[in-house]
Design a protein around this motif. Structure first.
Motif, PDB file in Angstrom:
ATOM      1  N   LEU A  37     103.913 113.798  50.573  1.00  0.00           N
ATOM      2  CA  LEU A  37     105.103 113.325  49.862  1.00  0.00           C
ATOM      3  C   LEU A  37     104.719 112.389  48.714  1.00  0.00           C
ATOM      4  O   LEU A  37     105.261 112.490  47.606  1.00  0.00           O
ATOM      5  N   ILE A  38     103.784 111.481  48.961  1.00  0.00           N
ATOM      6  CA  ILE A  38     103.324 110.562  47.918  1.00  0.00           C
ATOM      7  C   ILE A  38     102.660 111.345  46.791  1.00  0.00           C
ATOM      8  O   ILE A  38     102.890 111.073  45.607  1.00  0.00           O
ATOM      9  N   SER A  39     101.871 112.339  47.130  1.00  0.00           N
ATOM     10  CA  SER A  39     101.218 113.173  46.132  1.00  0.00           C
ATOM     11  C   SER A  39     102.259 113.909  45.274  1.00  0.00           C
ATOM     12  O   SER A  39     102.146 113.951  44.042  1.00  0.00           O
ATOM     13  N   TYR A  40     103.271 114.460  45.913  1.00  0.00           N
ATOM     14  CA  TYR A  40     104.340 115.165  45.197  1.00  0.00           C
ATOM     15  C   TYR A  40     105.087 114.206  44.269  1.00  0.00           C
ATOM     16  O   TYR A  40     105.332 114.519  43.104  1.00  0.00           O
ATOM     17  N   CYS A  41     105.431 113.044  44.786  1.00  0.00           N
ATOM     18  CA  CYS A  41     106.163 112.056  43.983  1.00  0.00           C
ATOM     19  C   CYS A  41     105.321 111.551  42.816  1.00  0.00           C
ATOM     20  O   CYS A  41     105.857 111.278  41.735  1.00  0.00           O
ATOM     21  N   THR A  42     104.022 111.441  43.000  1.00  0.00           N
ATOM     22  CA  THR A  42     103.122 111.037  41.917  1.00  0.00           C
ATOM     23  C   THR A  42     103.102 112.115  40.835  1.00  0.00           C
ATOM     24  O   THR A  42     103.216 111.817  39.642  1.00  0.00           O
ATOM     25  N   GLU A  43     102.984 113.357  41.252  1.00  0.00           N
ATOM     26  CA  GLU A  43     102.961 114.483  40.306  1.00  0.00           C
ATOM     27  C   GLU A  43     104.259 114.577  39.503  1.00  0.00           C
ATOM     28  O   GLU A  43     104.247 114.895  38.321  1.00  0.00           O
ATOM     29  N   LYS A  44     105.381 114.260  40.130  1.00  0.00           N
ATOM     30  CA  LYS A  44     106.693 114.376  39.490  1.00  0.00           C
ATOM     31  C   LYS A  44     107.185 113.064  38.873  1.00  0.00           C
ATOM     32  O   LYS A  44     108.319 112.989  38.412  1.00  0.00           O
ATOM     33  N   SER A  45     106.346 112.054  38.841  1.00  0.00           N
ATOM     34  CA  SER A  45     106.780 110.727  38.400  1.00  0.00           C
ATOM     35  C   SER A  45     107.207 110.697  36.933  1.00  0.00           C
ATOM     36  O   SER A  45     106.533 111.229  36.056  1.00  0.00           O
ATOM     37  N   TYR A  46     108.304 110.039  36.708  1.00  0.00           N
ATOM     38  CA  TYR A  46     108.827 109.789  35.367  1.00  0.00           C
ATOM     39  C   TYR A  46     108.257 108.492  34.793  1.00  0.00           C
ATOM     40  O   TYR A  46     108.289 108.281  33.590  1.00  0.00           O
ATOM     41  N   VAL A  47     107.714 107.628  35.645  1.00  0.00           N
ATOM     42  CA  VAL A  47     107.341 106.284  35.205  1.00  0.00           C
ATOM     43  C   VAL A  47     105.853 105.985  35.159  1.00  0.00           C
ATOM     44  O   VAL A  47     105.434 105.078  34.430  1.00  0.00           O
ATOM     45  N   ILE A  48     105.041 106.700  35.912  1.00  0.00           N
ATOM     46  CA  ILE A  48     103.612 106.376  35.942  1.00  0.00           C
ATOM     47  C   ILE A  48     103.021 106.519  34.541  1.00  0.00           C
ATOM     48  O   ILE A  48     103.218 107.517  33.863  1.00  0.00           O
ATOM     49  N   GLY A  49     102.348 105.450  34.123  1.00  0.00           N
ATOM     50  CA  GLY A  49     101.757 105.394  32.797  1.00  0.00           C
ATOM     51  C   GLY A  49     102.652 104.765  31.751  1.00  0.00           C
ATOM     52  O   GLY A  49     102.221 104.527  30.626  1.00  0.00           O
ATOM     53  N   LYS A  50     103.894 104.463  32.118  1.00  0.00           N
ATOM     54  CA  LYS A  50     104.842 103.880  31.165  1.00  0.00           C
ATOM     55  C   LYS A  50     104.970 102.376  31.368  1.00  0.00           C
ATOM     56  O   LYS A  50     104.808 101.867  32.471  1.00  0.00           O
ATOM     57  N   LYS A  51     105.311 101.712  30.267  1.00  0.00           N
ATOM     58  CA  LYS A  51     105.641 100.287  30.331  1.00  0.00           C
ATOM     59  C   LYS A  51     106.998 100.167  31.009  1.00  0.00           C
ATOM     60  O   LYS A  51     107.912 100.935  30.715  1.00  0.00           O
ATOM     61  N   ILE A  52     107.114  99.207  31.926  1.00  0.00           N
ATOM     62  CA  ILE A  52     108.369  99.011  32.644  1.00  0.00           C
ATOM     63  C   ILE A  52     108.721  97.532  32.723  1.00  0.00           C
ATOM     64  O   ILE A  52     107.867  96.664  32.552  1.00  0.00           O
ATOM     65  N   ARG A  53     109.974  97.301  33.005  1.00  0.00           N
ATOM     66  CA  ARG A  53     110.460  95.972  33.389  1.00  0.00           C
ATOM     67  C   ARG A  53     110.884  96.119  34.833  1.00  0.00           C
ATOM     68  O   ARG A  53     111.538  97.098  35.203  1.00  0.00           O
ATOM     69  N   TYR A  54     110.472  95.192  35.690  1.00  0.00           N
ATOM     70  CA  TYR A  54     110.896  95.232  37.088  1.00  0.00           C
ATOM     71  C   TYR A  54     111.672  93.971  37.401  1.00  0.00           C
ATOM     72  O   TYR A  54     111.444  92.906  36.843  1.00  0.00           O
ATOM     73  N   PHE A  55     112.663  94.135  38.286  1.00  0.00           N
ATOM     74  CA  PHE A  55     113.542  93.010  38.601  1.00  0.00           C
ATOM     75  C   PHE A  55     114.165  93.232  39.971  1.00  0.00           C
ATOM     76  O   PHE A  55     114.148  94.329  40.504  1.00  0.00           O
ATOM     77  N   GLY A  56     114.697  92.177  40.523  1.00  0.00           N
ATOM     78  CA  GLY A  56     115.282  92.240  41.862  1.00  0.00           C
ATOM     79  C   GLY A  56     114.379  91.547  42.848  1.00  0.00           C
ATOM     80  O   GLY A  56     114.414  90.337  42.990  1.00  0.00           O
ATOM     81  N   ALA A  57     113.520  92.305  43.498  1.00  0.00           N
ATOM     82  CA  ALA A  57     112.593  91.736  44.472  1.00  0.00           C
ATOM     83  C   ALA A  57     111.536  90.867  43.780  1.00  0.00           C
ATOM     84  O   ALA A  57     111.062  89.886  44.331  1.00  0.00           O
ATOM     85  N   ALA A  58     111.155  91.246  42.583  1.00  0.00           N
ATOM     86  CA  ALA A  58     110.229  90.485  41.739  1.00  0.00           C
ATOM     87  C   ALA A  58     110.654  90.744  40.299  1.00  0.00           C
ATOM     88  O   ALA A  58     111.328  91.727  40.028  1.00  0.00           O
ATOM     89  N   ASP A  59     110.269  89.859  39.392  1.00  0.00           N
ATOM     90  CA  ASP A  59     110.663  90.014  37.998  1.00  0.00           C
ATOM     91  C   ASP A  59     109.447  89.972  37.095  1.00  0.00           C
ATOM     92  O   ASP A  59     108.570  89.119  37.266  1.00  0.00           O
ATOM     93  N   GLY A  60     109.389  90.897  36.139  1.00  0.00           N
ATOM     94  CA  GLY A  60     108.300  90.886  35.184  1.00  0.00           C
ATOM     95  C   GLY A  60     108.207  92.174  34.400  1.00  0.00           C
ATOM     96  O   GLY A  60     109.085  93.036  34.465  1.00  0.00           O
ATOM     97  N   PHE A  61     107.106  92.285  33.678  1.00  0.00           N
ATOM     98  CA  PHE A  61     106.825  93.452  32.852  1.00  0.00           C
ATOM     99  C   PHE A  61     105.431  93.954  33.178  1.00  0.00           C
ATOM    100  O   PHE A  61     104.562  93.181  33.568  1.00  0.00           O
ATOM    101  N   GLY A  62     105.213  95.241  33.017  1.00  0.00           N
ATOM    102  CA  GLY A  62     103.896  95.794  33.260  1.00  0.00           C
ATOM    103  C   GLY A  62     103.881  97.284  33.001  1.00  0.00           C
ATOM    104  O   GLY A  62     104.798  97.831  32.377  1.00  0.00           O
TER     105      GLY A  62
END
Length: 156
Positions: free
Chosen positions: A98-123
Motif C-alpha cells: 500500500l505504501i509503495s502504491y501510494c508513493t507511486e501515485k503521490s501528488y506531493v512527493i518532490g514538491k514544496k509544501i506548507r504543513y499545518f495542524g499537528a505541526a506548522d512549517g514549510f518543506g
C-alpha cells in the motif's frame, strides 16, 4: 485507481486523503474509528468517500482547485462499483504494498509544501514512512514525519 479506470486519465494521491486529477481535487476520503485500549487495533472504522461528478459549477473561491468527472447516473454506478471492488481488494494487501502504491501515485512527493495542524512549517515532501506518515525535509534542514494535520502545495 477507479477514476483512472473509468476516464483513462492519471489520478494522484494528495497526502493524506485527497485524490487529484489534472491538478484539481476530485475526491476526498474521511475516516473515523475507535482504537481498542486492550489490543491497540481498531474496534471499528468508518470510511466516507466523496467524488465530484457532474457539471463543475463550483463557488468562485474553490473553482481553481476543485475538479469533477463529467458524467451521468451510469458513470456514478460504474465508478461506485470500481471503488467497491478496489477497496475490498486493497484490504488484503500488505502495508508495504500500500505504501509503495501510494508513493507511486503521490501528488506531493518532490514538491514544496506548507504543513499545518499537528505541526506548522514549510518543506519538501520527500516520501512516505512505513506507517503512512509523510516524510518532509523542512526548510530549516530538519526531517520530520507528519502523521496528522494538513498540507498545501499552494504557497500563496
Amino acid at each position: 485507481a477507479a477514476a483512472e479506470q473509468i476516464c483513462g486519465r492519471r489520478a494522484e494521491i494528495k497526502w493524506v486523503n485527497d485524490i487529484m486529477m489534472d491538478g484539481k481535487k476530485l475526491c476526498g476520503i474521511l475516516t473515523e474509528g475507535a482504537l481498542s485500549a486492550e489490543t491497540g487495533l481498531f474496534d471499528y472504522l468508518v470510511v466516507g468517500i466523496g467524488v465530484n461528478i457532474g457539471k463543475p459549477d463550483f463557488p468562485e473561491e474553490i473553482a481553481d482547485i476543485a475538479g469533477a468527472l463529467s458524467g451521468d447516473t451510469q458513470l456514478k454506478f460504474k465508478l461506485f462499483e470500481e471503488i467497491r471492488v478496489n477497496f475490498f481488494a486493497l484490504l488484503n494487501e500488505t502495508p508495504q504494498k500500500l505504501i509503495s502504491y501510494c508513493t507511486e501515485k503521490s501528488y506531493v512527493i518532490g514538491k514544496k509544501i506548507r504543513y499545518f495542524g499537528a505541526a506548522d512549517g514549510f518543506g519538501t515532501a520527500a516520501g512516505l514512512a512505513e506507517n503512512g506518515g509523510l516524510i518532509v525535509d523542512g526548510d530549516g534542514g530538519e526531517r520530520i514525519i507528519l502523521t496528522g494535520g494538513e498540507i498545501s502545495v499552494r504557497m500563496e
